[in-house]
Design an enzyme around this catalytic site. Structure first.
Site, mmCIF file in Angstrom:
data_model
loop_
_atom_site.group_PDB
_atom_site.id
_atom_site.type_symbol
_atom_site.label_atom_id
_atom_site.label_comp_id
_atom_site.label_asym_id
_atom_site.label_seq_id
_atom_site.Cartn_x
_atom_site.Cartn_y
_atom_site.Cartn_z
ATOM 1 N N LYS A 165 -30.707 9.241 -24.417
ATOM 2 C CA LYS A 165 -30.488 8.708 -25.768
ATOM 3 C C LYS A 165 -31.052 9.642 -26.831
ATOM 4 O O LYS A 165 -30.467 9.807 -27.893
ATOM 5 C CB LYS A 165 -31.149 7.338 -25.891
ATOM 6 N N ARG A 220 -30.575 7.089 -11.442
ATOM 7 C CA ARG A 220 -29.738 7.003 -12.629
ATOM 8 C C ARG A 220 -28.541 7.944 -12.506
ATOM 9 O O ARG A 220 -28.552 8.897 -11.737
ATOM 10 C CB ARG A 220 -30.527 7.260 -13.902
ATOM 11 N N GLU A 278 -32.780 -1.327 -24.393
ATOM 12 C CA GLU A 278 -33.615 -1.232 -25.582
ATOM 13 C C GLU A 278 -32.667 -0.914 -26.738
ATOM 14 O O GLU A 278 -31.897 0.037 -26.640
ATOM 15 C CB GLU A 278 -34.627 -0.098 -25.397
HETATM 16 P P1 ATP Z 1 -33.010 6.685 -22.156
HETATM 17 O O1 ATP Z 1 -34.052 7.127 -21.188
HETATM 18 O O2 ATP Z 1 -31.869 7.618 -22.310
HETATM 19 O O3 ATP Z 1 -33.587 6.267 -23.484
HETATM 20 P P2 ATP Z 1 -33.169 4.093 -21.132
HETATM 21 O O4 ATP Z 1 -33.224 3.944 -19.691
HETATM 22 O O5 ATP Z 1 -34.488 4.005 -21.841
HETATM 23 O O6 ATP Z 1 -32.385 5.388 -21.516
HETATM 24 P P3 ATP Z 1 -32.438 1.444 -21.802
HETATM 25 O O7 ATP Z 1 -31.797 0.911 -23.007
HETATM 26 O O8 ATP Z 1 -33.840 1.098 -21.553
HETATM 27 O O9 ATP Z 1 -32.242 3.023 -21.804
HETATM 28 O O10 ATP Z 1 -31.557 1.112 -20.520
HETATM 29 C C1 ATP Z 1 -31.100 -0.173 -20.200
HETATM 30 C C2 ATP Z 1 -30.794 -0.204 -18.745
HETATM 31 O O11 ATP Z 1 -29.826 0.782 -18.409
HETATM 32 C C3 ATP Z 1 -32.021 0.078 -17.920
HETATM 33 O O12 ATP Z 1 -32.098 -0.893 -16.911
HETATM 34 C C4 ATP Z 1 -31.797 1.444 -17.373
HETATM 35 O O13 ATP Z 1 -32.361 1.553 -16.116
HETATM 36 C C5 ATP Z 1 -30.273 1.556 -17.332
HETATM 37 N N1 ATP Z 1 -29.858 2.951 -17.497
HETATM 38 C C6 ATP Z 1 -30.078 3.755 -18.553
HETATM 39 N N2 ATP Z 1 -29.588 4.990 -18.328
HETATM 40 C C7 ATP Z 1 -29.021 4.974 -17.108
HETATM 41 C C8 ATP Z 1 -28.330 5.940 -16.287
HETATM 42 N N3 ATP Z 1 -28.136 7.189 -16.697
HETATM 43 N N4 ATP Z 1 -27.886 5.536 -15.068
HETATM 44 C C9 ATP Z 1 -28.070 4.278 -14.654
HETATM 45 N N5 ATP Z 1 -28.701 3.334 -15.361
HETATM 46 C C10 ATP Z 1 -29.181 3.653 -16.573
HETATM 47 MG MG MG Z 2 -35.771 2.370 -21.339
#
Ligand code: ATP
Ligand code: MG
Length: 567
Positions: free
Chosen positions: A279, A269, A44
């Site tokens: 984030k 994760r 995102e």
């Molecule tokens: P946040 O919850 O911090 O906002 P997010 O998961 O919403 O992070 P995205 O931009 O949606 O962030 O993530 C893109 C991809 O990266 C998704 O497929 C997510 O599962 C993966 N991802 C994000 N954070 C992690 C992490 N700490 N470990 C492994 N994969 C991750």
């Molecule tokens: Mg997300």
């Protein structure tokens, strides 16, 4: 084995065969989807990528590489209020830097808005979605709890025609934000709360960075995400564990529409000690000025650790070593540093830099004379060499001299002899102090016979010091970075900013050997005996170098343990 390997415990077996690989291998050999493998990385665009994302990127691109498939980059830009073009650009730069290529498969969920709208209309026509006039609060209250079922909306049995008309008018912008939503008609009594008639579309009179003002309604993440995967023909939708409960909803949507059905697989994760990877928290660090920006070398963002001096190779190695798990775990930060040291030990040129200079005057070395020594760039690899000048005044590290040396101190002290690396033996004859009693200079003598580091009489010295010739030294700013947090799990603190490490950055004015005056920004090296450093990609200029410390030479773990008084 090093401490960092120990510290990571069972989390770092070499090249683990993870359960996701095994699953994909099974699908390929059984001929599912004709043996085709397509994954995607779906960020995102509401922040910069961090080390957790690197795990997901390595996993997705690694799978397609291993099984002869492809990986798409898709921006999940369904939430217009929080997204920015700056993020889109930084994400593309970071994925490329990590060493992966989506080729011509760059997609945006917003490209599918028209198709997604069509799917929603199709669900309405099939009697599987309805427009609900309840307020958000009413919807929340009628959802029930984990123990109690929800109750049906009074608008649940609306006719198809009325739903179609209302949904079209939602799109046309006739209604204010929050006045209506489109909901899936599933089961308000489902034990899985996610399935209790979830919202599919909401009204939002908001400008979108790509579709402008074309839309007044936006699809919910759950609706857009599974259908975007389906539209692209993604075979394996890899995501993090928190989406496990949503999988039945994705299955329901895809089956209700009878469209291509990707296989979702969840993994844990990445969590890193002494780091936050949410984030929301990273944005807070940036907005509050706790760090200097998304690319501050203390940030766990890819742009931050790149600037600090991390290599994509080290990061990929790290992601491979931690493997993937089905349960949440915490990986030691020291493992990340360990991977960097392993990589740079092999290929970083060795150079001399004195971080906290102490002037040494070699009394019996003729004034105005200069010697040149040929220094190899690497002690083991054939990387060539360069000339390093030596003269009457040199700088050594303040730490390398003690007036009252403790037992076992093999560096310089009054009357003691040490080797200046690759150059001469020197002996300390006199300590010069200022009025306040600070040591400002050492008067030494050298043995001309010891040129190159040995003597004809075979005399042994225990200490070898790095040094820089004062007349030839290049002044540089060197930024010594340490962990950003003092607690192993800052995210678990009530206020994570309360445990920001006040000593996470120390800036020193260093003296460098002359070959470093014109280094390119981003150039990495080892300062002998001190650590791995990288010329700052923003602030370093030829003639005025600025270096960041990427990692110390040894694990700092012991030091951290001491500071914490144990964990
Ligand atoms: P946040 O919850 O911090 O906002 P997010 O998961 O919403 O992070 P995205 O931009 O949606 O962030 O993530 C893109 C991809 O990266 C998704 O497929 C997510 O599962 C993966 N991802 C994000 N954070 C992690 C992490 N700490 N470990 C492994 N994969 C991750
Ligand atoms: Mg997300």
């Amino acid at each position: 084995m090093t401490t960092s390997e120990n510290a990571s415990g069972e989390a770092c077996p070499a090249a683990p065969v993870n359960f996701i690989r095994a699953r994909v291998a099974e699908d390929v050999s059984s001929g599912k989807n004709g043996g085709r493998v397509m994954t995607r990385f779906p960020p995102e665009p509401n922040g910069y990528l961090h080390i957790g994302h690197a795990k997901s990127i390595c996993l997705n691109f690694g799978l397609s590489r291993e099984f002869g498939g492809v990986t798409n980059l898709r921006f999940d830009d369904t939430n217009p209020a929080k997204e920015e073009v700056e993020y889109v650009e930084s994400i593309m730069r970071d994925v490329k830097w990590l060493g992966f290529d989506w080729e011509d498969r760059l997609y945006y969920a917003s490209d599918y808005f028209e198709r997604l709208y069509g799917y929603a209309v199709e669900l309405i026509k099939r009697g599987k979605a309805y427009v609900d006039d309840q307020s958000a609060e009413e919807i929340r209250q009628s959802r029930g709890t984990l123990k109690e079922p929800g109750t049906n909306s009074p608008w649940r049995e609306r006719g198809v025609e009325e739903n179609l008309d209302l949904f079209a008018r939602m799109r046309a912008g006739e209604f204010p934000d929050g006045s209506r939503v489109l909901r899936a008609k599933i089961d308000m009594a489902s034990p899985n709360v996610v399935l209790r008639d979830p919202a599919l579309y909401r009204i939002k009179h908001v400008h979108h960075h790509r579709t402008g003002d074309a839309w007044r309604i936006y699809p919910m993440y759950d609706f857009a995400h599974c259908l975007s995967d389906s539209i692209e023909g993604v075979t394996h939708s890899i995501c993090t564990l928190e989406f496990e409960n949503n999988r039945p909803l994705y299955d329901w949507i895809l089956d209700a529409l009878g469209v291509f059905h990707p296989q979702q697989i969840e993994f844990a994760r990445l969590n890193l000690t002494y780091t936050v990877l949410s984030k929301r928290k990273l944005i807070h660090l940036v907005k509050e000025g706790i760090t200097t920006g998304w690319d501050d070398p203390r940030m766990p963002t890819l742009s931050g650790i790149r600037r600090r001096g991390f290599t994509p190779e080290a990061l990929r190695d790290f992601c491979e070593r931690i493997g993937v798990a089905r349960c949440d775990n915490m990986v030691e930060y020291s493992l990340l540093e360990h991977c960097l040291r392993e990589d740079l030990n092999e290929r970083a040129p060795r150079v001399m830099a004195v971080l906290r200079p102490l002037k040494v005057v070699i009394e019996n070395y003729p004034e105005g004379q200069t010697d040149e020594f040929d220094f190899p760039w690497h002690p083991e690899k054939d990387m060539g060499s360069r000339a390093v000048p030596f003269s009457r005044v040199v700088y050594i590290e303040q730490d390398d001299f003690r007036e009252d040396p403790p037992k076992g101190f093999h560096r310089l002290s009054p009357g003691k002899e040490v080797r200046l690396r690759y150059a001469y033996y020197i002996t300390c004859r006199e300590v010069v102090k200022d009025e306040a009693g600070n040591i400002v200079e050492l008067r030494c003598t050298y043995d001309p016979e010891s040129r190159g580091g040995g003597t004809p009489d075979g005399r042994k010295v225990k200490g070898t010091l790095h040094w820089v010739s004062a007349a030839h030294a290049v002044d540089a700013e060197v930024r010594l970075y340490d962990l950003l947090f003092t607690k192993a799990n800052p995210g678990a603190e009530e206020d994570f900013t309360a445990c920001v490490n006040p000593d996470s950055l120390e800036v020193v004015r260093a003296k460098l050997e002359p070959s470093l005056s014109a280094v390119e920004p981003g150039w990495r090296c080892q300062f002998e005996r001190l650590g791995y450093f990288c010329a700052d990609e923003k602030d370093s200029k030829p003639g005025a170098p600025v270096f960041n410390r990427a990692a110390t030479l040894k694990d700092t773990w012991g030091k951290i343990e001491k500071r914490q008084g144990g964990r």
